[in-house]
Motif scaffolding. Structure first.
Motif, mmCIF file in Angstrom:
data_model
loop_
_atom_site.group_PDB
_atom_site.id
_atom_site.type_symbol
_atom_site.label_atom_id
_atom_site.label_comp_id
_atom_site.label_asym_id
_atom_site.label_seq_id
_atom_site.Cartn_x
_atom_site.Cartn_y
_atom_site.Cartn_z
ATOM 1 N N GLY A 268 -7.977 7.311 -12.452
ATOM 2 C CA GLY A 268 -6.525 7.306 -12.275
ATOM 3 C C GLY A 268 -5.730 7.719 -13.492
ATOM 4 O O GLY A 268 -4.508 7.629 -13.498
ATOM 5 N N LYS A 269 -6.428 8.183 -14.560
ATOM 6 C CA LYS A 269 -5.712 8.502 -15.796
ATOM 7 C C LYS A 269 -4.880 9.779 -15.708
ATOM 8 O O LYS A 269 -4.107 10.055 -16.612
ATOM 9 C CB LYS A 269 -6.712 8.632 -16.959
ATOM 10 N N TRP A 270 -5.083 10.595 -14.675
ATOM 11 C CA TRP A 270 -4.348 11.852 -14.566
ATOM 12 C C TRP A 270 -3.370 11.823 -13.384
ATOM 13 O O TRP A 270 -2.900 12.871 -12.945
ATOM 14 C CB TRP A 270 -5.312 13.041 -14.442
ATOM 15 N N GLY A 271 -3.069 10.661 -12.867
ATOM 16 C CA GLY A 271 -2.114 10.556 -11.766
ATOM 17 C C GLY A 271 -2.664 11.136 -10.475
ATOM 18 O O GLY A 271 -3.868 11.348 -10.343
ATOM 19 N N ASN A 272 -1.766 11.395 -9.559
ATOM 20 C CA ASN A 272 -2.172 11.886 -8.238
ATOM 21 C C ASN A 272 -1.378 13.121 -7.859
ATOM 22 O O ASN A 272 -0.341 13.413 -8.438
ATOM 23 C CB ASN A 272 -1.912 10.816 -7.181
ATOM 24 N N SER A 302 -20.145 5.464 -2.209
ATOM 25 C CA SER A 302 -19.340 4.477 -1.508
ATOM 26 C C SER A 302 -18.794 3.434 -2.477
ATOM 27 O O SER A 302 -17.810 2.781 -2.196
ATOM 28 C CB SER A 302 -20.171 3.811 -0.417
ATOM 29 N N SER A 303 -19.482 3.303 -3.635
ATOM 30 C CA SER A 303 -19.040 2.269 -4.572
ATOM 31 C C SER A 303 -17.867 2.744 -5.437
ATOM 32 O O SER A 303 -17.269 1.950 -6.135
ATOM 33 C CB SER A 303 -20.200 1.849 -5.470
ATOM 34 N N SER A 304 -17.555 4.053 -5.362
ATOM 35 C CA SER A 304 -16.447 4.542 -6.174
ATOM 36 C C SER A 304 -15.147 3.910 -5.712
ATOM 37 O O SER A 304 -14.907 3.792 -4.527
ATOM 38 C CB SER A 304 -16.295 6.050 -6.022
ATOM 39 N N LYS A 305 -14.322 3.543 -6.659
ATOM 40 C CA LYS A 305 -13.041 2.968 -6.276
ATOM 41 C C LYS A 305 -12.085 4.075 -5.856
ATOM 42 O O LYS A 305 -12.033 5.122 -6.476
ATOM 43 C CB LYS A 305 -12.471 2.168 -7.446
ATOM 44 N N LYS A 306 -11.335 3.813 -4.818
ATOM 45 C CA LYS A 306 -10.322 4.764 -4.378
ATOM 46 C C LYS A 306 -9.005 4.423 -5.069
ATOM 47 O O LYS A 306 -8.844 3.332 -5.615
ATOM 48 C CB LYS A 306 -10.156 4.687 -2.862
ATOM 49 N N SER A 307 -8.072 5.364 -4.999
ATOM 50 C CA SER A 307 -6.780 5.090 -5.628
ATOM 51 C C SER A 307 -6.028 4.073 -4.776
ATOM 52 O O SER A 307 -6.287 3.926 -3.574
ATOM 53 C CB SER A 307 -5.967 6.377 -5.748
ATOM 54 N N ASN A 308 -5.078 3.391 -5.393
ATOM 55 C CA ASN A 308 -4.279 2.399 -4.667
ATOM 56 C C ASN A 308 -3.558 3.048 -3.492
ATOM 57 O O ASN A 308 -3.404 2.442 -2.436
ATOM 58 C CB ASN A 308 -3.269 1.746 -5.620
ATOM 59 N N GLU A 309 -3.111 4.307 -3.712
ATOM 60 C CA GLU A 309 -2.433 5.044 -2.632
ATOM 61 C C GLU A 309 -3.346 5.186 -1.413
ATOM 62 O O GLU A 309 -2.924 4.961 -0.273
ATOM 63 C CB GLU A 309 -2.065 6.457 -3.129
ATOM 64 N N GLU A 310 -4.585 5.582 -1.681
ATOM 65 C CA GLU A 310 -5.520 5.800 -0.583
ATOM 66 C C GLU A 310 -5.812 4.493 0.153
ATOM 67 O O GLU A 310 -5.871 4.457 1.378
ATOM 68 C CB GLU A 310 -6.838 6.381 -1.127
ATOM 69 N N ILE A 311 -5.981 3.436 -0.645
ATOM 70 C CA ILE A 311 -6.280 2.143 -0.029
ATOM 71 C C ILE A 311 -5.084 1.662 0.792
ATOM 72 O O ILE A 311 -5.239 1.131 1.895
ATOM 73 C CB ILE A 311 -6.636 1.099 -1.121
ATOM 74 N N ALA A 312 -3.868 1.906 0.253
ATOM 75 C CA ALA A 312 -2.662 1.492 0.991
ATOM 76 C C ALA A 312 -2.635 2.167 2.355
ATOM 77 O O ALA A 312 -2.303 1.537 3.365
ATOM 78 C CB ALA A 312 -1.412 1.846 0.182
ATOM 79 N N LYS A 313 -3.010 3.456 2.377
ATOM 80 C CA LYS A 313 -3.051 4.173 3.654
ATOM 81 C C LYS A 313 -4.056 3.525 4.608
ATOM 82 O O LYS A 313 -3.810 3.389 5.808
ATOM 83 C CB LYS A 313 -3.434 5.640 3.425
ATOM 84 N N GLU A 314 -5.218 3.129 4.050
ATOM 85 C CA GLU A 314 -6.238 2.488 4.876
ATOM 86 C C GLU A 314 -5.741 1.147 5.402
ATOM 87 O O GLU A 314 -6.025 0.773 6.536
ATOM 88 C CB GLU A 314 -7.532 2.287 4.068
ATOM 89 N N ASN A 338 -1.947 -7.272 -4.907
ATOM 90 C CA ASN A 338 -0.489 -7.239 -5.032
ATOM 91 C C ASN A 338 0.038 -5.812 -5.184
ATOM 92 O O ASN A 338 1.039 -5.445 -4.582
ATOM 93 C CB ASN A 338 -0.035 -8.093 -6.225
ATOM 94 N N GLU A 339 -0.657 -5.034 -6.014
ATOM 95 C CA GLU A 339 -0.258 -3.638 -6.226
ATOM 96 C C GLU A 339 -0.279 -2.870 -4.913
ATOM 97 O O GLU A 339 0.656 -2.141 -4.575
ATOM 98 C CB GLU A 339 -1.236 -2.958 -7.209
ATOM 99 N N ILE A 340 -1.382 -3.037 -4.180
ATOM 100 C CA ILE A 340 -1.560 -2.287 -2.931
ATOM 101 C C ILE A 340 -0.547 -2.746 -1.896
ATOM 102 O O ILE A 340 0.064 -1.943 -1.194
ATOM 103 C CB ILE A 340 -3.016 -2.420 -2.443
#
Ligand SMILES: [Zn+2]
Length: 347
Positions: A268-272, A302-314, A338-340
């Protein structure tokens, strides 16, 4: 795969450029070579990825000290013009810090060479003996063929290399640290003057243009000729042919290996989205190339973390349940509930 943990990347040589196995020989030698170029470990590795190049090495060390594996240690690389030497040796291509003269080597590359030799000697249980003959465990290319390799500088340092490596093995000296010396980082928009040689956009043909100054319009990380001057009207060049630049050398760190950037993007260091694209592009990276690797990684792990944006969509799609269940599921998967939830509420 047998490789040193010091190698931070693998740039696998084309299978037509080495021999599988070592004909029963044990690994008992090291043969350092010089690249006769100023390259990163990745750039040199790309050369051995072309089919029928008939050359390779087990490792490469870049001018910045970076180490890459090209040919698995269990296999014989084609490096030293001697079957018996290369069956017994781990061969290492070392970048020069400038081309010509004594073909010097940077402090960073030299320190990495020491570290890699120590690691190999430890794992295969031998010491470095340099006696100037092929019988020693530290050998050189020009023992076997009429070549300048490993260059005057590295050749003169071979006795010192053996001495240092053995002292570290004996515990009387410490492993050298790789200096984080600033390296010039070229950027899109830099105007450079070249020595008259560039590579045409769609061929390997080297051309001698009347025009020798151009502006960098594209940078491909890991390419042998990484800078495109003037949208292809001039062609591709690398640091070897750049004589001067209008921009003052920057003190910021050299561009990182593409894998390191991919990791940062995933973290997430380079934004989206557009922000990521703009940031990567203005830092001189090829957004499409990096995004492709990022997508592959995220799909395969599958163990890679997704971005908060992607998880929010899910979450909105209902994939994470509701209420306490959602909170527990997200938290135990390592996400910040909380972030999500904040993003979900906004949407
Ligand atoms: Zn050589």
């Amino acid at each position: 795969m047998e490789k040193s943990s010091l190698a931070t990347s693998v740039v696998e040589a084309n299978a037509s450029n080495y021999t599988s196995g070592r004909k029963g020989y044990k690994i008992s030698k090291i043969t350092p070579h010089h690249m006769a170029s100023v390259l990163t470990a990745t750039q040199c590795g790309k050369i051995f990825q072309s089919a029928n190049r008939n050359a390779s090495a087990n490792y490469g060390i870049g001018n910045d000290g970076g180490i890459a594996l090209y040919v698995d240690e269990t296999n014989r690389a084609w490096t030293s013009s001697s079957v018996s030497n290369d069956c017994q040796a781990i061969t290492i291509e070392v970048s020069n810090s400038s081309v010509g003269g004594d073909y010097p080597v940077s402090q960073a590359a030299w320190n990495s060479l020491i570290n890699l030799c120590v690691d190999i000697c430890k794992r295969y249980n031998f010491r470095l003996v340099y006696d100037g003959t092929p019988n020693g465990s530290l050998t050189k290319h020009n023992m076997f063929s009429n070549t300048q390799c490993p260059g005057n500088y590295l050749e003169s340092k071979l006795p010192e290399l053996a001495e240092k490596v053995n002292a570290i093995l004996d515990g009387t000296e410490k492993i050298p640290e790789i200096p984080s010396s600033p390296v010039y980082a070229r950027k899109i928009g830099d105007t450079v003057t070249i020595n008259g040689v560039y590579v045409a956009s769609n061929s390997n043909k080297k051309l001698n243009p009347a025009r020798t100054t151009g502006t960098i319009t594209k940078i491909v990380v890991g390419a042998l000729n990484p800078y495109l001057l003037d949208n292809g009207n001039l062609g591709w060049v690398n640091d070897n042919v750049i004589i001067s630049s209008t921009k003052t050398p920057s003190t910021e760190p050299a561009k990182q290996d593409i894998n390191a950037i991919v990791q940062e993007v995933i973290a997430g260091k380079w934004g989206n989205g557009v922000e990521r694209k703009n940031k990567l592009t203005s830092a001189g990276y090829d957004y499409n190339e990096i995004q492709k690797i990022v997508n592959n990684k995220l799909n395969n792990t599958s163990s890679s973390k997704k971005s908060n944006e992607e998880i929010a969509k899910e979450v909105i799609k209902g994939l994470w349940g509701n209420g306490v269940e959602r909170k527990n599921k997200l938290t135990s998967a390592g996400y910040d509930y909380n972030e999500i939830q904040k993003i979900v509420n906004k949407k």
